[in-house]
Design a protein around this motif. Sequence first.
Motif, PDB file in Angstrom:
ATOM      1  N   ASP A   5       0.854  -1.187   0.000  1.00 51.11           N
ATOM      2  CA  ASP A   5       0.000   0.000   0.000  1.00 51.11           C
ATOM      3  C   ASP A   5       0.891   1.238   0.000  1.00 51.11           C
ATOM      4  O   ASP A   5       1.647   1.456   0.946  1.00 51.11           O
ATOM      5  CB  ASP A   5      -0.885  -0.021   1.249  1.00 51.11           C
ATOM      6  N   ILE A   6       0.831   2.041  -1.052  1.00 52.95           N
ATOM      7  CA  ILE A   6       1.698   3.212  -1.214  1.00 52.95           C
ATOM      8  C   ILE A   6       0.845   4.472  -1.311  1.00 52.95           C
ATOM      9  O   ILE A   6      -0.162   4.505  -2.026  1.00 52.95           O
ATOM     10  CB  ILE A   6       2.570   3.086  -2.480  1.00 52.95           C
ATOM     11  N   ASP A  28       4.267  -1.110  -9.332  1.00 55.41           N
ATOM     12  CA  ASP A  28       4.269  -2.222 -10.282  1.00 55.41           C
ATOM     13  C   ASP A  28       5.171  -3.355  -9.797  1.00 55.41           C
ATOM     14  O   ASP A  28       4.824  -4.532  -9.916  1.00 55.41           O
ATOM     15  CB  ASP A  28       4.738  -1.716 -11.650  1.00 55.41           C
ATOM     16  N   ALA A  29       6.325  -3.003  -9.234  1.00 50.82           N
ATOM     17  CA  ALA A  29       7.274  -4.023  -8.771  1.00 50.82           C
ATOM     18  C   ALA A  29       6.705  -4.857  -7.642  1.00 50.82           C
ATOM     19  O   ALA A  29       6.979  -6.064  -7.544  1.00 50.82           O
ATOM     20  CB  ALA A  29       8.576  -3.358  -8.325  1.00 50.82           C
ATOM     21  N   TRP A  30       5.918  -4.234  -6.763  1.00 47.93           N
ATOM     22  CA  TRP A  30       5.343  -4.957  -5.618  1.00 47.93           C
ATOM     23  C   TRP A  30       3.880  -5.332  -5.827  1.00 47.93           C
ATOM     24  O   TRP A  30       3.267  -5.911  -4.934  1.00 47.93           O
ATOM     25  CB  TRP A  30       5.463  -4.118  -4.355  1.00 47.93           C
ATOM     26  N   ALA A 110      -0.795   3.488   5.159  1.00 49.59           N
ATOM     27  CA  ALA A 110       0.002   3.029   4.016  1.00 49.59           C
ATOM     28  C   ALA A 110       1.269   2.356   4.536  1.00 49.59           C
ATOM     29  O   ALA A 110       1.666   2.543   5.687  1.00 49.59           O
ATOM     30  CB  ALA A 110       0.363   4.209   3.109  1.00 49.59           C
ATOM     31  N   ASP A 111       1.892   1.566   3.679  1.00 46.04           N
ATOM     32  CA  ASP A 111       3.192   0.973   4.028  1.00 46.04           C
ATOM     33  C   ASP A 111       4.338   1.930   3.732  1.00 46.04           C
ATOM     34  O   ASP A 111       5.394   1.844   4.356  1.00 46.04           O
ATOM     35  CB  ASP A 111       3.423  -0.318   3.229  1.00 46.04           C
ATOM     36  N   LEU A 112       4.122   2.810   2.762  1.00 47.55           N
ATOM     37  CA  LEU A 112       5.167   3.725   2.308  1.00 47.55           C
ATOM     38  C   LEU A 112       4.527   5.022   1.855  1.00 47.55           C
ATOM     39  O   LEU A 112       3.506   5.010   1.164  1.00 47.55           O
ATOM     40  CB  LEU A 112       5.947   3.097   1.146  1.00 47.55           C
ATOM     41  N   VAL A 113       5.137   6.136   2.241  1.00 47.78           N
ATOM     42  CA  VAL A 113       4.696   7.454   1.799  1.00 47.78           C
ATOM     43  C   VAL A 113       5.749   8.014   0.848  1.00 47.78           C
ATOM     44  O   VAL A 113       6.947   7.955   1.142  1.00 47.78           O
ATOM     45  CB  VAL A 113       4.514   8.406   3.000  1.00 47.78           C
ATOM     46  N   ILE A 176      13.816  -2.863   4.240  1.00 45.71           N
ATOM     47  CA  ILE A 176      14.074  -4.253   3.839  1.00 45.71           C
ATOM     48  C   ILE A 176      13.397  -4.636   2.520  1.00 45.71           C
ATOM     49  O   ILE A 176      14.017  -5.309   1.685  1.00 45.71           O
ATOM     50  CB  ILE A 176      13.711  -5.220   4.990  1.00 45.71           C
ATOM     51  N   PRO A 177      12.144  -4.234   2.263  1.00 47.45           N
ATOM     52  CA  PRO A 177      11.563  -4.573   0.950  1.00 47.45           C
ATOM     53  C   PRO A 177      12.392  -4.050  -0.223  1.00 47.45           C
ATOM     54  O   PRO A 177      12.496  -4.712  -1.260  1.00 47.45           O
ATOM     55  CB  PRO A 177      10.181  -3.916   1.001  1.00 47.45           C
ATOM     56  N   PHE A 178      12.983  -2.867  -0.080  1.00 44.85           N
ATOM     57  CA  PHE A 178      13.878  -2.330  -1.114  1.00 44.85           C
ATOM     58  C   PHE A 178      15.168  -3.143  -1.178  1.00 44.85           C
ATOM     59  O   PHE A 178      15.665  -3.459  -2.262  1.00 44.85           O
ATOM     60  CB  PHE A 178      14.222  -0.866  -0.816  1.00 44.85           C
ATOM     61  N   LEU A 179      15.723  -3.461  -0.014  1.00 50.20           N
ATOM     62  CA  LEU A 179      17.003  -4.162   0.043  1.00 50.20           C
ATOM     63  C   LEU A 179      16.891  -5.558  -0.557  1.00 50.20           C
ATOM     64  O   LEU A 179      17.843  -6.047  -1.184  1.00 50.20           O
ATOM     65  CB  LEU A 179      17.495  -4.242   1.488  1.00 50.20           C
ATOM     66  N   GLU A 180      15.754  -6.191  -0.382  1.00 54.44           N
ATOM     67  CA  GLU A 180      15.556  -7.528  -0.932  1.00 54.44           C
ATOM     68  C   GLU A 180      15.573  -7.528  -2.453  1.00 54.44           C
ATOM     69  O   GLU A 180      15.937  -8.524  -3.071  1.00 54.44           O
ATOM     70  CB  GLU A 180      14.238  -8.115  -0.422  1.00 54.44           C
ATOM     71  N   LYS A 181      15.195  -6.414  -3.057  1.00 49.39           N
ATOM     72  CA  LYS A 181      15.172  -6.315  -4.517  1.00 49.39           C
ATOM     73  C   LYS A 181      16.470  -5.751  -5.096  1.00 49.39           C
ATOM     74  O   LYS A 181      16.712  -5.854  -6.298  1.00 49.39           O
ATOM     75  CB  LYS A 181      13.994  -5.448  -4.974  1.00 49.39           C
ATOM     76  N   ALA A 182      17.288  -5.141  -4.243  1.00 46.59           N
ATOM     77  CA  ALA A 182      18.507  -4.484  -4.726  1.00 46.59           C
ATOM     78  C   ALA A 182      19.562  -5.509  -5.128  1.00 46.59           C
ATOM     79  O   ALA A 182      19.613  -6.625  -4.605  1.00 46.59           O
ATOM     80  CB  ALA A 182      19.058  -3.565  -3.650  1.00 46.59           C
ATOM     81  N   LYS A 183      20.411  -5.101  -6.056  1.00 48.26           N
ATOM     82  CA  LYS A 183      21.540  -5.936  -6.462  1.00 48.26           C
ATOM     83  C   LYS A 183      22.736  -5.758  -5.537  1.00 48.26           C
ATOM     84  O   LYS A 183      23.584  -6.647  -5.417  1.00 48.26           O
ATOM     85  CB  LYS A 183      21.946  -5.597  -7.901  1.00 48.26           C
ATOM     86  N   ARG A 184      22.812  -4.588  -4.902  1.00 49.18           N
ATOM     87  CA  ARG A 184      23.966  -4.288  -4.049  1.00 49.18           C
ATOM     88  C   ARG A 184      23.496  -3.441  -2.876  1.00 49.18           C
ATOM     89  O   ARG A 184      22.804  -2.434  -3.060  1.00 49.18           O
ATOM     90  CB  ARG A 184      25.037  -3.554  -4.857  1.00 49.18           C
ATOM     91  N   VAL A 185      23.866  -3.856  -1.661  1.00 51.76           N
ATOM     92  CA  VAL A 185      23.476  -3.143  -0.440  1.00 51.76           C
ATOM     93  C   VAL A 185      24.724  -2.851   0.378  1.00 51.76           C
ATOM     94  O   VAL A 185      25.536  -3.748   0.636  1.00 51.76           O
ATOM     95  CB  VAL A 185      22.482  -3.966   0.401  1.00 51.76           C
TER      96      VAL A 185
END
Length: 280
Positions: A5-6, A28-30, A110-113, A176-185
């Motif tokens: 929910d954004i 779209d990604a989520w 929302a989950d993200l603003v 964490i939801p962003f980090l899980e999709k990232a290629k490099r953290v």
Amino acid sequence: MAIRDILLLVDGGRGSTARIDATLALADAWDAHLVALALVPEPYIPAAVGVNIPPEILEQQRRRAEEEADALLSRVDERAGRFARPVERRREIAPIDRLPVLFARHGRHADLVVVGQPDPEENTADQALLVESAFMHSGRPALVVPYIGARAMPPETVICCWDGSREAARAINDAIPFLEKAKRVLVTVVDPQSLGGRVGPIAGADMAAHLAHHGIAVEVKDIESGGLDVADVILSHAADEGADMLVMGGYGHSRLREIIFGGTTQYVLEHMTVPVLFAH
């Protein structure tokens, strides 16, 4: 973990279209529900001494403001057509000093603003109050998108700024939801010696271990500021590493409609060139 929910704040600023596109890419990604919110300040025309402003003038101003808000929301619908993604439209009208409170209330559901960077070319006092409200008073993380837009959404390279504080811990966990999709953290600690025991005996190692339990591979970077401002060091580090997003604990408070952020938060908001996820 996923974001379902954004909430996107829409406005007529120069970065609005880029922010809309970045938010649509995230939704779209989520496969997330997306709400576009337009906040409309109540019309206010100062009355001259001894002169009454006719109610119909105020009503005319109100209708015009509502039409402008509807046009902004229609722009989101137009951009969303590329993703074949429905958007829930919301519009709130209230006295200008009440808008941050309303924004925070919507954000709590929302989950993200998502909000835009205050634009120095515009009157930024009210914009800054809304940004502060997004992460200080909503209880949710806020993604602040610079007016130049986002290079990649979801981000491929993410830098998590770690100083051992409660705010930084909250921000990294919310990311964490962003980090899980990232290629490099990267978990970056600036001047670890000055932080005492807050970051552990090996700076950043405990946070890296925590993220590893979520299946996230992390690089730990310890950086010496050399006496430079910490915010400057962070932004330079982001540029050197080709970061697409920063993650930071956010600090701030308002007084008499003048926003006074913590020094690092303020500086990053003014000079950011990549989106920053703030949490408090």
